[in-house]
Write an enzyme that holds these catalytic residues in place. Structure first.
Site, PDB file in Angstrom:
ATOM      1  N   ASP A 139      41.872  51.244  39.973  1.00  0.00           N
ATOM      2  CA  ASP A 139      40.838  52.275  39.881  1.00  0.00           C
ATOM      3  C   ASP A 139      40.641  53.093  41.155  1.00  0.00           C
ATOM      4  O   ASP A 139      40.003  54.148  41.111  1.00  0.00           O
ATOM      5  CB  ASP A 139      39.490  51.624  39.525  1.00  0.00           C
ATOM      6  CG  ASP A 139      39.469  51.026  38.131  1.00  0.00           C
ATOM      7  OD1 ASP A 139      40.498  51.091  37.436  1.00  0.00           O
ATOM      8  OD2 ASP A 139      38.414  50.485  37.732  1.00  0.00           O
ATOM      9  N   GLU A 199      38.519  39.340  49.000  1.00  0.00           N
ATOM     10  CA  GLU A 199      37.664  39.750  47.880  1.00  0.00           C
ATOM     11  C   GLU A 199      36.194  39.754  48.306  1.00  0.00           C
ATOM     12  O   GLU A 199      35.688  38.778  48.822  1.00  0.00           O
ATOM     13  CB  GLU A 199      37.869  38.818  46.678  1.00  0.00           C
ATOM     14  CG  GLU A 199      36.898  39.003  45.533  1.00  0.00           C
ATOM     15  CD  GLU A 199      36.817  40.432  44.992  1.00  0.00           C
ATOM     16  OE1 GLU A 199      37.868  41.083  44.880  1.00  0.00           O
ATOM     17  OE2 GLU A 199      35.689  40.896  44.708  1.00  0.00           O
ATOM     18  N   CYS A 234      35.854  45.273  31.078  1.00  0.00           N
ATOM     19  CA  CYS A 234      35.713  45.827  29.728  1.00  0.00           C
ATOM     20  C   CYS A 234      34.977  44.870  28.803  1.00  0.00           C
ATOM     21  O   CYS A 234      34.484  45.272  27.748  1.00  0.00           O
ATOM     22  CB  CYS A 234      37.084  46.109  29.123  1.00  0.00           C
ATOM     23  SG  CYS A 234      38.052  47.235  30.103  1.00  0.00           S
TER      24      CYS A 234
END
Lengths: 476, 476
Positions: B307, B46, B56
């Site tokens: 995504d 990461e 969101c």
């Protein structure tokens, strides 16, 4: 020879009952006739002084949420007449003659009976509230303070009852007993609590017994927490009546407990009002309703719609009772089309239902669609089910409330059979998504995989009912 | 002969990216391996110092609705590690070698690059926010006060920006320009208004241009009424920067207007982060994302999720971009299954999306699913559509709010193609019912006829989206 010929009679459609089903039929018949360039007269006979009212709204009127009975009327008699319906109010149909094609009716105010000819007949006579024997005096009247909740006259009676502050010079202590733990029972318990009544709800089995017992128990807990004394597995064994004014003083439960009260709400459901049709020789089903075919026909040129009918459960393919305004409206419309030559079909029901109970600090929503575990098992399915508790919004959003979802599916085919929801604000309307899945005969895997909406105020990233479906899908 | 044999290497799954898609894959791989009795190591790389956060949720953090960035974290790195993931934080993958089956990565803090072997690889590298040229200084930095809204570092930056009361000794007038009229743009406009900023929203076309223009116009009206100055059909032509501190002073629109401002929100969407894969020779689509097959594979032993991928639109059967957490979670899980021998499939998307805009006295909800009129027409459908305005509850209930529903269907097959909703509180989540209808490839007549839930606080007797479907069905 005389040249006189009888004037050609206009086609005449008679509708008995001027509520949701009947008036949907009446107006659709007029619209369809107009579109087809046909001349028809639509005559509607209504027993009461009300048309097209929302029976479902009565608890909200009694609670004070809705201000006046007028607000529950979708359309007044004048409006119906202005739209072309020959509406005859306060008349009771007393006989249908299928041979002479006539309906006889009496004016409630008295006077001569009248006979009206029909070419087409629509039965939309609704349902009667179930009145137990203990609620009726020897004279055949309802015991004082004891009343059902079905039509606007009942609503007016309840508004009177909840407004009374004294009886015979004695202050009313404002205690209520609600008999029946179904939708109307729970909604009326809410209304009585909101009116400040100490409220006891007696139910033969469970609160919302149309749910599986584990889900129904969740409802009981919150209704109890909301201030209603909920007594399950108890019927009314006896009633104590004031000998002076004939008013209820208490009811005694089958559990031996005595419940002193000022009013008793009869929330025991309804049975189809089919006396007229039965007398005319129309068949009824084992649940007492007419048995329409898919075009809502019950005999040649005779249709029926709404609460007087049994309906086909799509999943089991058998007749059930589902006395709801949504079906009444849809069926009425189908009758309207078909009386003027249409061939529309009513595709059956899933048993979808929704309600809520709200009192200070408590907000529980309840919904179901499809089959419960017992119904599904009885129908021969290999039932697998699971309850999952999720949230209506992301965990960090203030509007989040809990939502318990029970998913019921068939192990062999993986088909979704039913969904039940008990949760907080914004939980229950999700039942419609499950209903659409059932309508399309989709699987529990479809429900788990489909592209449902997500944003933090509206759902968790795995939408609650989808998370529940996924967990059951994983286990199956 | 030596009896020494090389120790059998444990199977190694490397996941690049530790947000929704990556960590769904990592945990599912561990669970599936455990269930199958297989030994696997899962290593996750990461780039940032955050895992599994809700992108969101950022607008609700910026608005003050959510208290801390921690609340947006679904799981901390420690939690992931405790669950068995070998999680390496603050490291940037720099190279994938599909021949040697290795990933090279650098520590953000500096030092030697490391190489990790993989048997299976999951790409979950997400997306980059789109940064227009005018937002970047000659030195390649973002202009002061101008910032995107994508990850938690952006969120922290925004919390700092909205908290500042002065700059260079001068009180900040709290003016904001939001560039972009999509979901993030509208949500950030709400956040800025709630923080007391005078807010202007500039959008190239319309507000919520993923809706048909008639529906998008309804959104614009309410967002405008909610206190945002909405400027449509306008891009940013120029930016004026304070020569002393390099902070934005105003932006000039393509309409010639100058908008003085303290901050500029970049809400222009994202593009898939696929550089690593492209360098390794993986193909990407015309929208810049990986092109996974139905098992989310992009090469032998390599999967991609979230995504960074294009996804199949179920209705049109073609790749589209749909960068949403719901898909990322579902796809990640499928990758996790498949890395340990599963054969799970991602069934595609419908383009379902939802949001809302709330400010004092204004509450508008927006949702869509399926195709819009233009998309459907381009896909060759014979499009018929209709907007119907109904209510979210019975007319007499205080919670009733308006709901405008647009139904889009194919005249030839009567198949439902899309639904769009713009309404008040409790309107938008109804989109899921439409999504289920689309998922089952049902018709507009099915939607009109199905057994959806009704009770006065929840719906009208003809449920709003059903009334809309019925009207379109009647017209077709």
């Amino acid at each position: 020879m005389s040249r006189a010929v009888p004037p050609k009679q206009r086609e005449q459609i008679v509708v008995i009952g001027a509520d949701a089903a009947g008036m949907s039929a009446a107006h659709q018949a007029l619209r369809s006739a107009k579109a087809a360039g046909r001349d028809v007269d639509v005559i509607a006979l209504e027993k009461t002084s009300d048309t097209s009212y929302s029976a479902c709204g009565i608890p909200y009127l009694v609670s004070g949420t809705v201000g006046t009975t007028d607000e529950l009327s979708a359309r007044t008699p004048e409006k119906h007449r202005a739209m072309g319906v020959d509406l005859r109010m306060n008349v009771t149909a007393t006989q249908i003659d299928l041979d002479t094609r006539t309906v006889t009716y009496a004016h409630n105010a008295g006077g001569e009976e009248e006979v009206v000819r029909f070419d087409k007949l629509v039965l939309a006579t609704g349902a009667h509230p179930i009145i137990p024997e203990w609620a009726v005096t020897d004279g055949g009247e309802l015991v004082g303070g004891v009343h059902p909740v079905k039509d606007l006259d009942h609503a007016r009676h309840w508004l009177d009852l909840v407004s009374r502050r004294a009886r015979g010079g004695i202050a009313i202590r404002r205690r209520a007993v609600v008999v029946g733990g179904g939708y109307i029972g729970v909604e009326m318990a809410e209304a009585m609590v909101q009116r400040g009544f100490s409220t006891t709800l007696l139910t033969r089995s469970a609160v919302m017994s149309s749910l599986d017992s584990d889900m129904s128990e969740r409802v009981r807990e919150t209704v109890q927490a909301g201030g209603v004394d909920v007594v399950t597995n108890t019927t009314v064994a006896d009633i104590d009546i004031d000998s002076v004014d004939g008013h209820v003083r208490s009811v005694t439960g089958s559990n031996g407990q005595v419940y002193p009260t000022d009013v008793v709400v009869l929330g025991l459901g309804v049975h189809p009002a089919t006396e007229l049709g039965v007398a005319a020789g129309l068949p009824i089903g084992e649940r007492g309703g007419y048995l329409p075919n898919e075009r809502q026909e019950v005999a040649e040129g005779v249709w029926a719609a709404g609460d007087c009918c049994e309906v086909i459960d799509r999943i089991r393919g058998k007749y059930v009772l589902a006395p709801l305004g949504t079906h009444a409206n849809k069926q009425g419309r189908i009758c309207g089309y078909n009386t003027v030559g249409g061939s529309h079909e009513f595709p059956g029901v899933l048993g979808t239902a929704i309600t809520r109970f709200v009192s200070a600090g408590t907000h529980v929503e309840v919904a179901r669609t499809g089959l419960g575990t017992r119904e599904a098992t009885e129908a021969g399915y290999d039932v697998e089910s699971l309850v999952t508790v999720g949230g209506t919004a992301s965990g960090y959003m203030p509007e989040r409330s809990p939502i318990a979802t029970k998913i019921i599916a068939d192990r062999r085919t993986r088909r979704l059979l039913g969904v039940q929801i008990v949760g907080g604000a914004q939980s229950a309307k999700r039942i419609d998504t499950a209903a659409a899945v059932l309508w399309g005969e989709m699987s529990v895997d479809d429900l788990a995989a489909m592209d449902l909406s997500y944003a933090p105020p509206f759902a968790t990233v795995w939408e609650a009912i989808q998370l529940a479906a996924r967990r059951l899908s994983d286990r199956m």
